[in-house]
Write an enzyme that holds these catalytic residues in place. Sequence first.
Site, mmCIF file in Angstrom:
data_model
loop_
_atom_site.group_PDB
_atom_site.id
_atom_site.type_symbol
_atom_site.label_atom_id
_atom_site.label_comp_id
_atom_site.label_asym_id
_atom_site.label_seq_id
_atom_site.Cartn_x
_atom_site.Cartn_y
_atom_site.Cartn_z
ATOM 1 C CG ASP A 71 -0.279 -34.384 11.588
ATOM 2 O OD1 ASP A 71 -0.791 -34.411 12.703
ATOM 3 O OD2 ASP A 71 -0.440 -33.471 10.763
ATOM 4 C CB CYS A 123 -0.871 0.016 1.251
ATOM 5 S SG CYS A 123 0.124 -0.014 2.739
#
Lengths: 123, 892
Positions: free
Chosen positions: B575, B90
């Site tokens: 996992d 920005c």
Amino acid sequence: MEKIIVTVLGLALVILVNWYFLFSRRRERQAVMKKDRLQEVTVRVKGGYDPDVTVVRKGIPVRLNFYRDETADCSEILVIGEFNIRKPLPAFKTTAIEFTPKEEGEYAFTCGMGMLRGKLIVR
Amino acid sequence: MAKDPVCGMEVKETQAAGTSVYKGKTYYFCEPGCKTKFDENPEIYLKPKEEEKKVKEVKLQSAEGRKTSLIKEREAKSNRIDLPIVGMSCASCASTIQRDLGDLKGVERASVNFANSKATVLFQPQLIKPEDLIKSIRRTGYDVGTASLEIPVRGMECASCVQNVEKALLGARGVTKAAANLATEKVRVEYIPSEISLTQIKKIIEEAGYKVLEIPHDQEAEDIERIVRQKEYKTLKRKFFIGLVLAVVIFVGSSAHWFPWVPDFLNSFFVLWTLATPVQFWIGWQFYKGAWGAFRHRNADMNTLIAVGTSAAYLYSVVATLFPNLFASAGIEPKVYFDTSVVIIVLILFGRLLEARAKGQTSEAIRKLVGLQPKTARVIRDGKEQDVPVEEVVVGDVVLVRPGEKIPVDGVVKEGKSSVDESMITGESIPVRKKAGDEVIGATINKMGSFKFKATKVGKDTALAQIIKLVQDAQGSKAPIQRLADIIAGYFVPIVISIAIVTFIIWFDFGPQPVLTFALLNFVAVMIIACPCALGLATPTAVMVGTGKGAEYGILIKGGESLETAHKIDTIVFDKTGTLTKGEPEVTDIVVMNSLSQHALLRYAGSAEKASEHPLGEAILSKAGEQRIDLIDPVDFKAVEGQGIEAKVDGRSILLGNKKLMKDRGVKLRDSESRADQLAEEGKTPVYLAVDGQVSGLIAVADTLKENSLQAVGRLKNLGLEIVMLTGDNRKTAEAIASKAGIESVLSEVLPEDKVLEIKRLQSGGKRVAMVGDGINDAPALAQADIGIAIGSGTDVAVEASDITLIKDDLEGVVSAIDLSKKTIKIIKQNLFWAFFYNTAGIPVAAGILYPFFGILLNPILASAAMAFSSVSVVSNSLRLRRIKLVRQEEK
């Protein structure tokens, strides 16, 4: 008589061979201090390490520049066991290895097979 | 278009956030902040303009020639530099950077333009260096797109040369850092490619009086080595053939009893001597050279053994040739052993030839990888396409790729669509579709369409560069299994020499007549048969071929140690989320409870969730998107923490959430509750939908298994491994997923920080555990496990915590990795067995241990043949790994 001479000479030779290759003292060289607090030494690798023994000071970063001047496979890999260093040295190229020795003592560096030997003395 | 005088951004006059009139001129601003700053003190923003003009003039003059411009700029005291900024999102980012730069001592003026992502800085070179400017920008959290390169320079002989080179480079615009190294004779330059080109940098160094050598690509060092090796190989081959001819003649001449047709003159000791000498000292020169080199360093290697062994045979023969009477008077028939020394030399050369050829193949994998590196990239700078060397691509560059071209660096697609062949990196043979936002990997090949992508990783950070480095490091490493062989190798040669001497003494003292001959031949045989090379090559060659093979399939193994540990694994912990499952919840069931249709149900739910960012909401939205349902904007949207949401859609009040939400709002669940429980039983998360206070349906959301999880788990079980699933989910959900994947042991409700403890617990039970996870959330558990396997890392190849990294997001890789480890270790064990067996059995036999019992002696010629082929056999055995098929391929 002949036999005694051959036996004595032979055994003497065995002792000489083992002393020379395994236990004799090697040439030392002190690492060069650079002003930016770095000690540097260039080691030529050709059938062995030149210089064989490098003396460095404790607590100051060390840079070892290994220049491998041959293609012989024996010297292809460099090992400094105590510092957990294991590095391939490309032929005709300088490979820099940097570390800081924290404790005094003698550290062996060898080729990948442990046949070529050099030593790093930290004082 | 007008230019905001404060931040330098281009502003459309009609869209300006503010305007000010100063000295009769109107100025436009991109944001109110800029206007406020300008109004406070307009002069400071206008004055620099003048300076910039001056600088521009200098720049214009530079068109006359780079050299004059350099001089002029130095005269103009302050330097100007344009730094490309990466990461500005920005206009306020621009002003932050600008402010920080402006505060630095020595900076006269800094202006940062958000529109073209550039910072223009005027600074006094004696007070501040460009690299300090870059540091300041990096400190603010942004990056500067610089390229960096090592340039080999000749002629730097002293410390002052180093300074000269560095000064000359730093004086040039666009160079941000220069560091010359006397020892390596290289200059490391960091520069901005849009400001200065490589050619200009080279010119500056040469103008300073030094010579620039060709800048090596990474493969060049390897190339020099290869060229030299090829030359050596040719010489070796020539010597071998000449040696072979001479050896045959000498052998025939020395064995008159076998070849009675041989002309008499060939039996002459003097003729044999003449023929043997060139073989001994010209063809065999490399053994002397090697032995002497090692001797000077107080080392002994196999050259020592061969040189000493053959010299002993040769010298004995020379004495016998010159002084035959010496032997005759001692009652010994004078004999020569020129054939022995010559044949040994030729046979060992032959062994080396074979070995060199075989060993060249062990590093083929790296050569292939290095060869993948693209050379050029087509980047778009200042709106223009230009071809630049790949080294000059910087992070943030927009790169254009056409069909059939190689993608030069890693990045993210900005526009365009295509399918990309990633097989060279991931091992996946089917091309992968790419659209805006997708990651592309450098060195992969664009198949179909053109696209533009933004470079995110360049140089040594690209996936390919990291893979090469990882594989190189791994190939240089050795497995612990080799340790014993190494210790032995270190003392091997002196010990062998000692054994040979002792052999000589024993045969001389106690052997049969003629003692000298027996003593000599057995001495030579012991020296020649011992082969430290086979011991030393056993593991490294197998590790080299094994890790290279892995890289071909997108399996990166950290080193020999990981390779060795992997084959001892007996338990694999997966996992759940993102490893066994896709990690993104999907809508699995839509249950209608009243007259509302599925379509309407999804429309209400989707519209209500439109503003939500909850993963469950996203799953519903993507389902609605899939079915092309037009959603409308909800009114009065409210998220109820931990329960769900409420909103008004089409004027009807919608409640979407769990049981608690429904109960709190007094919605009667009726039979929907039992259905919801049933869904939960299956491992899904049920979401109730109530319209105007009535339950209208259920939407079940679940994280689904990856396509091949079930197969991979099955194959790992077949390998005899115990499989465990680890998850934070509740027991029911976890068990449901586990049973779908075919896993029996489940560790559920494990908090992320407790994963490490679970691994430790398994280990303390005597298990050797491999943990498979995504490498980010699971890093501690990966590190704790005996083997950590990070999966699907994409371009983040160097996952610190893992021992094995799978580039592709595919569990089959786990099976392949373990299979590869088992096969490699098997080869290593075979190699070590042969090397040990060969040396431990060969040396005593050569020393003549069998003679008293069976009358067997090992001819030194046979010893040399055995020695020559021992290393060859070890290397060839390792090369078998190149042809193995990993489990995954076999099944396909």
